[in-house]
Design a protein around this motif. Structure first.
Motif, PDB file in Angstrom:
ATOM      1  N   ASP A 293       0.847  -1.189   0.000  1.00 34.57           N
ATOM      2  CA  ASP A 293       0.000   0.000   0.000  1.00 34.57           C
ATOM      3  C   ASP A 293       0.885   1.242   0.000  1.00 34.57           C
ATOM      4  O   ASP A 293       1.649   1.470   0.944  1.00 34.57           O
ATOM      5  N   GLU A 294       0.792   2.035  -1.048  1.00 34.52           N
ATOM      6  CA  GLU A 294       1.657   3.209  -1.196  1.00 34.52           C
ATOM      7  C   GLU A 294       1.452   4.203  -0.066  1.00 34.52           C
ATOM      8  O   GLU A 294       2.417   4.775   0.452  1.00 34.52           O
ATOM      9  N   THR A 295       0.204   4.417   0.317  1.00 33.74           N
ATOM     10  CA  THR A 295      -0.080   5.397   1.373  1.00 33.74           C
ATOM     11  C   THR A 295       0.544   4.984   2.692  1.00 33.74           C
ATOM     12  O   THR A 295       1.154   5.795   3.388  1.00 33.74           O
ATOM     13  N   THR A 296       0.411   3.717   3.065  1.00 31.72           N
ATOM     14  CA  THR A 296       0.983   3.229   4.324  1.00 31.72           C
ATOM     15  C   THR A 296       2.498   3.315   4.319  1.00 31.72           C
ATOM     16  O   THR A 296       3.115   3.739   5.304  1.00 31.72           O
TER      17      THR A 296
ATOM     18  N   VAL B 248      -3.490   6.720  -1.912  1.00 35.15           N
ATOM     19  CA  VAL B 248      -3.031   7.251  -3.188  1.00 35.15           C
ATOM     20  C   VAL B 248      -3.516   6.346  -4.322  1.00 35.15           C
ATOM     21  O   VAL B 248      -3.385   5.132  -4.268  1.00 35.15           O
ATOM     22  N   GLY B 249      -4.110   6.968  -5.335  1.00 39.61           N
ATOM     23  CA  GLY B 249      -4.641   6.222  -6.470  1.00 39.61           C
ATOM     24  C   GLY B 249      -6.136   5.985  -6.406  1.00 39.61           C
ATOM     25  O   GLY B 249      -6.739   5.584  -7.415  1.00 39.61           O
ATOM     26  N   ASP B 250      -6.781   6.239  -5.239  1.00 41.26           N
ATOM     27  CA  ASP B 250      -8.225   6.034  -5.109  1.00 41.26           C
ATOM     28  C   ASP B 250      -8.999   7.170  -5.761  1.00 41.26           C
ATOM     29  O   ASP B 250      -8.567   8.323  -5.765  1.00 41.26           O
ATOM     30  N   TRP B 251     -10.161   6.816  -6.269  1.00 43.55           N
ATOM     31  CA  TRP B 251     -11.103   7.820  -6.769  1.00 43.55           C
ATOM     32  C   TRP B 251     -12.054   8.151  -5.618  1.00 43.55           C
ATOM     33  O   TRP B 251     -12.735   7.279  -5.107  1.00 43.55           O
ATOM     34  N   ILE B 252     -12.070   9.426  -5.207  1.00 41.52           N
ATOM     35  CA  ILE B 252     -12.922   9.836  -4.099  1.00 41.52           C
ATOM     36  C   ILE B 252     -13.787  11.015  -4.522  1.00 41.52           C
ATOM     37  O   ILE B 252     -13.487  11.720  -5.489  1.00 41.52           O
TER      38      ILE B 252
ATOM     39  N   THR C 292      -8.973  11.748  -8.455  1.00 39.41           N
ATOM     40  CA  THR C 292      -8.055  10.687  -8.053  1.00 39.41           C
ATOM     41  C   THR C 292      -6.994  11.252  -7.127  1.00 39.41           C
ATOM     42  O   THR C 292      -6.393  12.296  -7.421  1.00 39.41           O
ATOM     43  N   VAL C 293      -6.754  10.582  -5.998  1.00 44.77           N
ATOM     44  CA  VAL C 293      -5.769  11.041  -5.015  1.00 44.77           C
ATOM     45  C   VAL C 293      -4.363  10.825  -5.573  1.00 44.77           C
ATOM     46  O   VAL C 293      -3.987   9.701  -5.933  1.00 44.77           O
ATOM     47  N   GLU C 294      -3.599  11.914  -5.660  1.00 39.85           N
ATOM     48  CA  GLU C 294      -2.226  11.831  -6.166  1.00 39.85           C
ATOM     49  C   GLU C 294      -1.201  11.768  -5.038  1.00 39.85           C
ATOM     50  O   GLU C 294      -0.207  11.059  -5.132  1.00 39.85           O
ATOM     51  N   ARG C 295      -1.450  12.526  -3.978  1.00 40.11           N
ATOM     52  CA  ARG C 295      -0.459  12.595  -2.895  1.00 40.11           C
ATOM     53  C   ARG C 295      -1.154  12.995  -1.602  1.00 40.11           C
ATOM     54  O   ARG C 295      -2.047  13.839  -1.603  1.00 40.11           O
ATOM     55  N   ILE C 296      -0.732  12.368  -0.511  1.00 37.34           N
ATOM     56  CA  ILE C 296      -1.236  12.717   0.820  1.00 37.34           C
ATOM     57  C   ILE C 296      -0.057  13.265   1.611  1.00 37.34           C
ATOM     58  O   ILE C 296       0.845  12.517   1.987  1.00 37.34           O
ATOM     59  N   GLY C 297      -0.034  14.567   1.836  1.00 38.80           N
ATOM     60  CA  GLY C 297       1.059  15.200   2.562  1.00 38.80           C
ATOM     61  C   GLY C 297       0.691  15.443   4.008  1.00 38.80           C
ATOM     62  O   GLY C 297      -0.408  15.111   4.469  1.00 38.80           O
ATOM     63  N   TRP C 298       1.635  16.065   4.734  1.00 37.90           N
ATOM     64  CA  TRP C 298       1.366  16.382   6.134  1.00 37.90           C
ATOM     65  C   TRP C 298       0.368  17.522   6.271  1.00 37.90           C
ATOM     66  O   TRP C 298      -0.375  17.576   7.245  1.00 37.90           O
ATOM     67  N   ARG C 299       0.317  18.423   5.283  1.00 38.02           N
ATOM     68  CA  ARG C 299      -0.554  19.588   5.396  1.00 38.02           C
ATOM     69  C   ARG C 299      -1.748  19.518   4.464  1.00 38.02           C
ATOM     70  O   ARG C 299      -2.838  19.952   4.809  1.00 38.02           O
ATOM     71  N   MET C 300      -1.560  18.999   3.272  1.00 37.74           N
ATOM     72  CA  MET C 300      -2.653  18.964   2.310  1.00 37.74           C
ATOM     73  C   MET C 300      -2.579  17.709   1.463  1.00 37.74           C
ATOM     74  O   MET C 300      -1.544  17.040   1.379  1.00 37.74           O
ATOM     75  N   THR C 301      -3.722  17.414   0.840  1.00 29.88           N
ATOM     76  CA  THR C 301      -3.844  16.279  -0.068  1.00 29.88           C
ATOM     77  C   THR C 301      -4.081  16.805  -1.475  1.00 29.88           C
ATOM     78  O   THR C 301      -4.893  17.714  -1.669  1.00 29.88           O
ATOM     79  N   ILE C 302      -3.370  16.229  -2.444  1.00 26.52           N
ATOM     80  CA  ILE C 302      -3.500  16.649  -3.833  1.00 26.52           C
ATOM     81  C   ILE C 302      -4.405  15.660  -4.549  1.00 26.52           C
ATOM     82  O   ILE C 302      -4.151  14.456  -4.550  1.00 26.52           O
TER      83      ILE C 302
END
Length: 366
Positions: free
Chosen positions: A129-132, A199-203, A213-223
């Motif tokens: 899992d990329e996010t984990t 990352v990669g999920d359609w939300i 589609t989620v590209e990146r989950i950062g500490w401050r924001m999600t792209i």
């Protein structure tokens, strides 16, 4: 021969009376050590490439550049200390601190390089899992950076107990001043731990105009990349206050249609319904373990309404529409085979027989 060696030794001693502390000798020793390290590294690189494990490759790659820097920088501090000591005529205690900071920095550099190498290696595997993986790597990096910073502060003589006490008081002030930043930080932690998406999920969110589609989950924001390819930067704190749908985790996709049959084909409805249901039960792309309904559902203004309610095996958006198209075409074929047809909006004007053919006069003459 003995006399020649004695003369060379005497001349060397006269020219370099302190050869063991000479800068030139230290530089040459550094060069020799660096060459030896490169030879050893190349040899080890050849050996580890033949093993089944990948950890030895990652560790060796993490050590390569930092060790080279240490080989040159450590003797450089000694040389600088000798030159400054001769020039200033006093001991330079701060050089010992500099050496300690150098060692700490090299250790931290090696650790961060190793973490990056492990993260990149793990992400190349499709079963991870990329996010984990990214979340764990960020937490470990942050841990070692904090430990390194505290160790460097202690090397400068700062009291960690006093620093932590001051941090407890100032932390409240900073927390109040930067509450939005902290809320985004803890919002990111919530995403990592609760994992409503990765990352990669359609939300999408019915509360906000957020979909993509989620590209990146950062500490401050999600792209999030929208379907028209625009980037959407969402602060992490937003996700703690809204409802988020994750269609990527659907088990099935639903086909739900109301199909209108002409009123004059009413006698054929029962047979058509039975054949459509049989077709769906035998369709390879329909999940018969889920709810499957085909029924005459009511009298519409210009048609007899048939409800088709079923679920596909696939959750892929493109494949779903291919299956849906196939199902609808087969339903249409079944209707046509029985001489019936799809209804379209019509209106029927009914005139009583006794008034048929009479002309309506809106302005009668008396």
């Amino acid at each position: 021969m003995n006399e020649l060696l004695t003369n060379i030794s005497d001349q060397f001693a006269q020219r370099f009376p302190t050869w063991d502390t000479n800068v030139l000798f230290i530089t040459l020793a550094s060069l020799c050590t660096w060459v030896i390290w490169r030879v050893v590294h190349n040899r080890l690189e050849t050996l580890v490439s033949k093993t089944r494990f990948y950890w030895d490759d990652l560790v060796l790659e993490a050590l390569k550049t930092p060790i080279s820097v240490l080989i040159w920088c450590w003797p450089a501090t000694i040389s600088a200390g000798l030159l400054l000591d001769d020039y200033m005529g006093s001991n330079l205690d701060w050089l010992n601190t500099l050496k300690l900071i150098l060692v700490i920095g090299i250790f931290l550099w090696i650790t961060l390089r190793l973490i990056n190498n492990v993260e990149e290696n793990v992400l190349t595997r499709s079963d991870k899992d990329e996010t984990t993986v990214q979340a764990v790597a960020k937490v470990v990096r942050l841990f070692f950076i904090v430990i390194g910073a505290l160790t460097i502060m202690q090397a400068f003589g700062l009291s960690l107990s006093g620093l932590l006490t001051f941090g407890g008081v100032s932390g409240l002030i900073v927390g109040l001043a930067a509450k939005d930043l902290l809320s985004n930080f803890f919002g990111g932690l919530m995403i990592y731990f609760d994992r409503p998406f990765k990352v990669g999920d359609w939300i999408r969110s019915p509360d906000r105009k957020i979909e993509g589609t989620v590209e990146r989950i950062g500490w401050r924001m999600t792209i999030i990349r929208t379907f028209d390819k625009r980037p959407l930067y969402v602060p992490n704190s937003v996700f703690s206050n809204i409802v988020v749908e994750n269609p990527s985790r659907m088990l099935n996709r639903r086909i739900y249609e109301n199909i209108g049959i002409r009123y004059k084909d009413g006698a054929k409805v029962e047979t058509i319904v039975a054949e459509i249901k049989s077709m769906l039960e035998n369709h390879p792309d329909i999940d018969t373990q889920q709810t499957l309904i085909v029924n005459f559902n009511g009298f519409a203004p210009s048609s007899l309404s048939l409800m088709v309610y079923t679920f596909t095996q696939t959750v892929n958006w493109i494949r779903f529409h291919e299956v849906k198209q196939d199902v609808l075409l087969k339903i249409y074929q079944i209707i046509q085979q029985h001489g019936a047809d799809i209804a379209f909006p019509t209106q029927t004007i009914h005139l009583p027989p006794q008034h048929a053919g009479e002309e309506v006069n809106s302005n009668p003459v008396s």
